[in-house]
Design a protein around this motif. Structure first.
Motif, PDB file in Angstrom:
ATOM      1  N   ARG A 271       0.838  -1.209   0.000  1.00 52.21           N
ATOM      2  CA  ARG A 271       0.000   0.000   0.000  1.00 52.21           C
ATOM      3  C   ARG A 271       0.872   1.258   0.000  1.00 52.21           C
ATOM      4  O   ARG A 271       0.574   2.238  -0.691  1.00 52.21           O
ATOM      5  CB  ARG A 271      -0.931  -0.021   1.215  1.00 52.21           C
ATOM      6  CG  ARG A 271      -1.991   1.092   1.179  1.00 52.21           C
ATOM      7  CD  ARG A 271      -2.961   0.964   2.349  1.00 52.21           C
ATOM      8  NE  ARG A 271      -3.855  -0.184   2.213  1.00 52.21           N
ATOM      9  CZ  ARG A 271      -3.770  -1.316   2.919  1.00 52.21           C
ATOM     10  NH1 ARG A 271      -2.805  -1.445   3.824  1.00 52.21           N
ATOM     11  NH2 ARG A 271      -4.621  -2.281   2.749  1.00 52.21           N
ATOM     12  N   MET A 272       1.956   1.242   0.749  1.00 53.14           N
ATOM     13  CA  MET A 272       2.872   2.391   0.785  1.00 53.14           C
ATOM     14  C   MET A 272       3.544   2.594  -0.562  1.00 53.14           C
ATOM     15  O   MET A 272       3.791   3.728  -0.985  1.00 53.14           O
ATOM     16  CB  MET A 272       3.932   2.164   1.873  1.00 53.14           C
ATOM     17  CG  MET A 272       3.388   2.253   3.296  1.00 53.14           C
ATOM     18  SD  MET A 272       4.673   1.927   4.533  1.00 53.14           S
ATOM     19  CE  MET A 272       5.781   3.312   4.211  1.00 53.14           C
ATOM     20  N   GLN A 273       3.829   1.506  -1.266  1.00 50.11           N
ATOM     21  CA  GLN A 273       4.492   1.597  -2.566  1.00 50.11           C
ATOM     22  C   GLN A 273       3.542   2.101  -3.657  1.00 50.11           C
ATOM     23  O   GLN A 273       3.950   2.833  -4.552  1.00 50.11           O
ATOM     24  CB  GLN A 273       5.027   0.213  -2.978  1.00 50.11           C
ATOM     25  CG  GLN A 273       6.202  -0.281  -2.157  1.00 50.11           C
ATOM     26  CD  GLN A 273       7.535   0.230  -2.699  1.00 50.11           C
ATOM     27  OE1 GLN A 273       7.616   0.774  -3.796  1.00 50.11           O
ATOM     28  NE2 GLN A 273       8.588   0.066  -1.907  1.00 50.11           N
ATOM     29  N   GLY A 275       0.652   3.956  -3.441  1.00 51.00           N
ATOM     30  CA  GLY A 275       0.012   5.256  -3.346  1.00 51.00           C
ATOM     31  C   GLY A 275      -1.500   5.126  -3.374  1.00 51.00           C
ATOM     32  O   GLY A 275      -2.051   4.025  -3.452  1.00 51.00           O
ATOM     33  N   PRO A 276      -2.225   6.248  -3.375  1.00 55.22           N
ATOM     34  CA  PRO A 276      -3.690   6.223  -3.204  1.00 55.22           C
ATOM     35  C   PRO A 276      -4.487   5.918  -4.474  1.00 55.22           C
ATOM     36  O   PRO A 276      -5.688   5.666  -4.395  1.00 55.22           O
ATOM     37  CB  PRO A 276      -3.994   7.643  -2.728  1.00 55.22           C
ATOM     38  CG  PRO A 276      -2.921   8.485  -3.372  1.00 55.22           C
ATOM     39  CD  PRO A 276      -1.694   7.634  -3.410  1.00 55.22           C
ATOM     40  N   ASP A 277      -3.849   5.959  -5.651  1.00 49.05           N
ATOM     41  CA  ASP A 277      -4.626   5.900  -6.899  1.00 49.05           C
ATOM     42  C   ASP A 277      -4.794   4.493  -7.464  1.00 49.05           C
ATOM     43  O   ASP A 277      -5.483   4.314  -8.482  1.00 49.05           O
ATOM     44  CB  ASP A 277      -3.965   6.785  -7.957  1.00 49.05           C
ATOM     45  CG  ASP A 277      -3.936   8.249  -7.535  1.00 49.05           C
ATOM     46  OD1 ASP A 277      -4.872   8.661  -6.823  1.00 49.05           O
ATOM     47  OD2 ASP A 277      -2.966   8.950  -7.892  1.00 49.05           O
ATOM     48  N   LYS A 304       6.535   1.271  -9.438  1.00 55.16           N
ATOM     49  CA  LYS A 304       6.903   2.549 -10.063  1.00 55.16           C
ATOM     50  C   LYS A 304       6.251   2.714 -11.428  1.00 55.16           C
ATOM     51  O   LYS A 304       5.722   3.786 -11.752  1.00 55.16           O
ATOM     52  CB  LYS A 304       8.423   2.655 -10.201  1.00 55.16           C
ATOM     53  CG  LYS A 304       9.159   2.881  -8.883  1.00 55.16           C
ATOM     54  CD  LYS A 304      10.657   2.943  -9.098  1.00 55.16           C
ATOM     55  CE  LYS A 304      11.394   3.142  -7.780  1.00 55.16           C
ATOM     56  NZ  LYS A 304      12.881   3.137  -7.971  1.00 55.16           N
ATOM     57  N   ARG A 307       2.544   3.378 -11.015  1.00 53.22           N
ATOM     58  CA  ARG A 307       2.275   4.766 -10.593  1.00 53.22           C
ATOM     59  C   ARG A 307       2.479   5.748 -11.740  1.00 53.22           C
ATOM     60  O   ARG A 307       1.757   6.746 -11.853  1.00 53.22           O
ATOM     61  CB  ARG A 307       3.190   5.157  -9.430  1.00 53.22           C
ATOM     62  CG  ARG A 307       2.907   4.460  -8.120  1.00 53.22           C
ATOM     63  CD  ARG A 307       3.538   5.207  -6.935  1.00 53.22           C
ATOM     64  NE  ARG A 307       4.948   5.505  -7.147  1.00 53.22           N
ATOM     65  CZ  ARG A 307       5.946   4.738  -6.734  1.00 53.22           C
ATOM     66  NH1 ARG A 307       5.686   3.595  -6.104  1.00 53.22           N
ATOM     67  NH2 ARG A 307       7.214   5.090  -6.949  1.00 53.22           N
TER      68      ARG A 307
END
Length: 501
Positions: A271-273, A275-277, A304, A307
């Motif tokens: 979840r930290m990797q 992100g919110p989207d 990455k 994202r």
């Protein structure tokens, strides 16, 4: 012409080269030869050529215990691993013992002769050659090198693009500026997506169900620190290897004893990797951690590219291929110029060769494994099967060391034959790879994989620390593994001298 050696090894990959090195290191005094179907050393690492190919285990534990891996990468790329195996073979003079381009077709044991007779096809000339040996060692792994697992997709004949399996990667495949869909969620898929995203227009990861994924640094900070401190290479390797073995085992044990906690840790890190989207449902499996093998991404490269928008992920079932892509059960259509079927591998034993003992065909599925290395009722033979929950090489090294202990014990006592025979109560219905993991390739391999044991040395528990004690220090003559001498030999009479290949 028939060639004879003491030990005949099938396969010149990581396991086969390691076995040959151990025969020399442990001073067995045995002649040996290796039959390798490919034309180069490396096995899996010579076969697979897809973009980004790398190990899915850290190199401190994936490297040989007797020869340090000197790089700092946590997960090394395929060409560097193959070079490491090649360099190891050169250091121990192994290459001169390898017969390349030989496909083993049959291996027959004769109790009367006390020998293995192996037939191998020279695929370049079409000539079948015969080799005999006192001992046979299978180092082929358990993958079918001819055919990867690829289901037939509905409507695939209508697709106007190209469908590729990673095991048979075309050298001329040009995916620059193309829309790519990678079907799968395992180690191959998560490797391909970041690698292909650099040049493709867009890459979509299409998975039927999610896999547990964790990110690790690309370079091991401890390895980098030890190198900067100029710690001797062998010492640094021992320290890093011991640490990583302990971490691997601790991770697996946590997953088994407290799956809820392990799941929380793994999903929290993802979840930290992300992100919110990005929806976490794409990364939340329905099974517990280590019910299937954990996937690792260096520096979070998969996260990455997701994202950045260069790649995306879809979790759904395929309804049908169309002319321009794939239509999903939800009705969504994924446009594609190229589809990569990273759907897994097929399992086979001994490279597909047939096995016989005194004229009777051996059905490997009916056999149980002794100390994770010998098949019951098959004399003078060892099969290297690495760990499913840790690095393959950890078990391959231990199996080779154990085999050399047995060889030296036999020579010291004038024995010519060894065999472990299971009782009915020693055999369970589970595959030697089943019970612990539920991965697709393990389920598909149930038809050929040996059975799991129920007790004592027949029980395979995939625990390095337990195996290390048993294989390095345990009694060789334990009442299960039995030894005998040829009728015309005595304990004080040396074994017959054999001709080298």
């Amino acid at each position: 012409m028939t060639r004879h050696v003491d030990v005949l090894i099938i396969g010149a990959g990581l396991s086969g080269i390691g076995m040959a090195c151990h025969l020399t290191r442990e001073k067995t005094g045995r002649s040996y030869a290796i039959l390798e179907r490919r034309t180069a050393i490396g096995g899996t690492w010579d076969l697979f050529k897809y973009p980004g190919i790398r190990s899915d285990s850290d190199m401190y534990t994936f490297g040989y215990g007797f020869r340090p891996w000197t790089g700092t990468k946590v997960l090394a790329d395929g060409p560097n691993i193959r070079q490491y195996v090649e360099d190891t073979a050169a250091e121990y003079g192994v290459k001169e013992h390898i017969h390349f381009g030989r496909k083993v077709t049959t291996a027959r044991w004769s109790s009367e002769a006390g020998l293995w007779t192996v037939e191998a096809l020279d695929e370049q000339t079409g000539v079948t050659e015969t080799f005999t040996s006192n001992f046979l060692v299978g180092c082929t792994g358990y993958y079918d090198y001819d055919n990867g697992y690829r289901p037939e997709f509905p409507g695939e004949a209508d697709f106007g693009g190209q469908i590729v399996h990673p095991q048979h990667w075309p050298e001329d495949l040009d995916y620059r500026g193309k829309r790519v869909v990678v079907i799968g969620s395992g180690a191959t898929a998560i490797t391909l997506i970041p690698a292909m995203s650099k040049d493709a227009a867009h890459v979509t990861m299409l998975q039927r169900s999610p896999t547990y994924i964790t990110a690790l640094p690309a370079d091991d900070p401890v390895a980098v620190g030890l190198k900067l401190a100029r710690v001797p290479v062998k010492l640094a390797y021992r320290v890093g290897r011991a640490r990583n073995i302990a971490l691997q085992r601790a991770s697996f044990q946590l997953s088994r004893t407290n799956p809820a906690a392990a799941k929380k840790v793994l999903l929290g890190a993802v979840r930290m990797q992300l992100g919110p989207d990005i929806d976490m449902r794409h990364f939340t499996p329905s099974y517990n951690p280590w019910d299937q093998r954990l996937c690792v991404v260096p520096n979070g490269d998969l996260f990455k590219v997701l994202r950045s928008g260069k790649a995306s992920i879809a979790t759904d079932r395929i309804e049908t291929f169309t002319e321009t892509g794939i239509r999903l059960a939800s009705g969504e259509e994924l446009p594609a110029d190229i589809v990569i079927s990273a759907t897994g591998l097929r399992v086979q034993i001994l490279g597909g060769a047939t096995l016989e003992v005194d004229g009777e065909p051996v059905v490997t599925r009916d056999r149980v494994v002794y100390k994770g290395a010998l098949l019951d009722s098959i004399p003078n033979a060892l099969m290297v099967l690495g760990y499913t929950n840790a690095s393959w090489t950890l078990k391959a090294d231990l199996a080779a060391e154990y085999f050399c202990r047995v060889l030296n014990h036999m020579k010291a006592n004038g024995y010519t034959k060894m065999v472990a025979v299971a009782e009915e109560g020693d055999r369970s219905t589970d595959s030697v790879m089943g019970g612990a993991l539920t991965s697709g390739y393990i389920q598909r391999g149930d038809a050929v994989m040996p059975r799991q044991g129920t007790r004592g040395p027949w029980l395979v528990i995939n625990n390095f620390f337990r195996d290390r004690k048993m294989l390095r220090k345990g009694a060789i003559e334990d009442g299960v593994l039995t030894f005998s001498r040829a009728a015309n030999e005595t304990k004080d009479r040396p074994l017959a001298v054999t001709r080298t290949a």
